[in-house]
Design an enzyme around this catalytic site. Structure first.
Site, PDB file in Angstrom:
ATOM      1  N   HIS A   1       0.840  -1.211   0.000  1.00 48.80           N
ATOM      2  CA  HIS A   1       0.000   0.000   0.000  1.00 48.80           C
ATOM      3  C   HIS A   1       0.876   1.264   0.000  1.00 48.80           C
ATOM      4  CE1 HIS A   1      -0.150  -0.752   4.638  1.00 48.80           C
ATOM      5  NE2 HIS A   1       0.871   0.031   4.353  1.00 48.80           N
TER       6      HIS A   1
ATOM      7  N   HIS B   1      -1.690   4.341   9.868  1.00 54.09           N
ATOM      8  CA  HIS B   1      -0.342   4.860  10.115  1.00 54.09           C
ATOM      9  C   HIS B   1      -0.453   6.173  10.898  1.00 54.09           C
ATOM     10  CE1 HIS B   1      -0.136   2.304   6.510  1.00 54.09           C
ATOM     11  NE2 HIS B   1       1.143   2.129   6.734  1.00 54.09           N
TER      12      HIS B   1
ATOM     13  N   HIS C   1      10.238  -3.672   3.498  1.00 56.72           N
ATOM     14  CA  HIS C   1      10.565  -2.248   3.588  1.00 56.72           C
ATOM     15  C   HIS C   1      10.986  -1.838   4.980  1.00 56.72           C
ATOM     16  CE1 HIS C   1       6.166  -2.066   4.359  1.00 56.72           C
ATOM     17  NE2 HIS C   1       6.172  -0.765   4.559  1.00 56.72           N
TER      18      HIS C   1
ATOM     19  N   GLU D   1       4.373  -5.654   8.313  1.00 59.93           N
ATOM     20  CA  GLU D   1       3.019  -5.466   7.766  1.00 59.93           C
ATOM     21  C   GLU D   1       2.502  -6.734   7.084  1.00 59.93           C
ATOM     22  OE1 GLU D   1       2.841  -0.650   6.904  1.00 59.93           O
ATOM     23  OE2 GLU D   1       3.094  -1.996   5.207  1.00 59.93           O
TER      24      GLU D   1
HETATM   25  C1  DHB Z   1       5.838   3.686   2.652  1.00 61.52           C
HETATM   26  C2  DHB Z   1       4.887   3.747   3.665  1.00 61.52           C
HETATM   27  C3  DHB Z   1       4.142   2.637   3.997  1.00 61.52           C
HETATM   28  O1  DHB Z   1       3.169   2.677   4.945  1.00 61.52           O
HETATM   29  C4  DHB Z   1       4.356   1.451   3.360  1.00 61.52           C
HETATM   30  O2  DHB Z   1       3.629   0.385   3.768  1.00 61.52           O
HETATM   31  C5  DHB Z   1       5.302   1.352   2.337  1.00 61.52           C
HETATM   32  C6  DHB Z   1       6.043   2.477   2.001  1.00 61.52           C
HETATM   33  C7  DHB Z   1       6.614   4.888   2.282  1.00 61.52           C
HETATM   34  O3  DHB Z   1       6.479   5.926   2.961  1.00 61.52           O
HETATM   35  O4  DHB Z   1       7.359   4.839   1.292  1.00 61.52           O
HETATM   36 FE    FE Z   2       2.453   0.835   5.526  1.00 61.66          FE
END
Ligand code: DHB
Ligand code: FE
Length: 279
Positions: free
Chosen positions: A12, A59, A193, A240
């Site tokens: 997402h 978030h 990530h 996540e």
């Molecule tokens: C980013 C933020 C998110 O919540 C995520 O799941 C993936 C990437 C970002 O800020 O790049």
């Molecule tokens: Fe996220």
């Protein structure tokens, strides 16, 4: 009777939402990330789900350090896109399905999952970006959405095993709803990530693809991955991915893959997407 007909998982990444909002999806950097969703957009247009149970995480938009529910279900009539610092995304309002949501809340709580009930909240990129990836830019979202928020922001998140079991409880709840509804369940977030610190930008494509492999077929090995493995192998925000296990648990013993996509990088993170049906 309501039926869960398919499961969808997707990252997402907020930058994908921005790329769509600013009409940049054809640009060289973004095109390969979006191309992996073309199949799904066509498929969703044929499937016409009545309701999507959208498993996502907030978030710090609707919740902050004052209150952090482990599992929360949206039972409201509608949800506005949240202002995440740049004004709300100009995407349609998200229409809920209060009758099915209350039924799922009641069924899961009596099934010993202590859900938090939410009647009013705004929804952030965790929920609106997957809608964009699957449906593009319609005037109105083509189905009702039941937000199901999971805490993956503050330690301790629920275990993968607990997420899988919640999916199983959701499937029991949906199967006992008397109205004839085509219901999909989506798991969002991930894949690799890490957004901050010395390991920012960490991507482990091999691990991510093994996780995608594990969603296919009849293995339930993924439910036993410990939190520390997600953190070590896929970065702090890779946790996540436990939300994908709510989706997988709801599909029952075995799945068949209809479509799969993996692309790196997008905004320093990995894009993962899979469409599964129960078999
Ligand atoms: C980013 C933020 C998110 O919540 C995520 O799941 C993936 C990437 C970002 O800020 O790049
Ligand atoms: Fe996220």
């Amino acid at each position: 009777m309501a039926r869960i007909t398919a499961g969808v998982a997707s990252s997402h990444i907020p930058a994908l939402g921005v790329a769509s909002d600013l009409n940049k999806t054809e640009e060289a950097y973004w095109a390969p990330a979006f191309a992996g969703y073309d199949w799904t957009k066509r498929w969703e247009a044929e499937q016409k789900p009545d309701v999507v149970i959208l498993v996502y995480n907030d978030h710090a938009s609707a919740f902050d350090m004052k209150i952090i529910p482990t599992f929360a279900i949206g039972c409201g009539e509608s949800y506005q896109p949240a202002d995440e610092g740049w004004g709300p995304r100009k995407v349609p309002v998200v229409e809920g399905h209060p009758d099915l949501a209350w039924h799922i809340a009641q069924s899961c709580i009596l099934d010993e999952f202590d859900m938090t009930i939410i009647n009013e909240m705004d929804v952030d990129h965790g929920l609106t970006v997957p809608l964009t990836m699957m449906f593009g830019k319609p005037e109105a979202w083509p189905c009702k959405v039941i937000p199901l928020a999971v805490n993956v922001v503050t330690y301790p998140p629920p275990s993968g095993n607990r997420c899988w079991a919640l999916g199983e409880a959701i499937a029991r709840a949906v199967a006992s709803f008397p109205e004839d509804l085509n219901v999909q369940i989506w798991g969002t977030g991930g894949m690799s990530h890490q957004l901050q610190g010395p390991r920012a930008g960490l991507i482990n494509a091999e691990w991510d693809n093994r996780f995608l492999d594990g969603l296919e077929g009849d293995s339930d090995a993924l439910r036993h991955i410990p939190h520390i493995e997600y953190l070590r192998e896929t970065g702090s925000e890779g946790i996540e991915m436990v939300m994908w296990l709510v989706m997988r648990g709801a599909l029952g013993k075995a799945t068949r893959t209809l479509h799969r996509h993996y692309h790196v990088p997008a905004s320093n993170t990995a894009v993962g997407h899979i469409v599964l049906e129960p078999v």
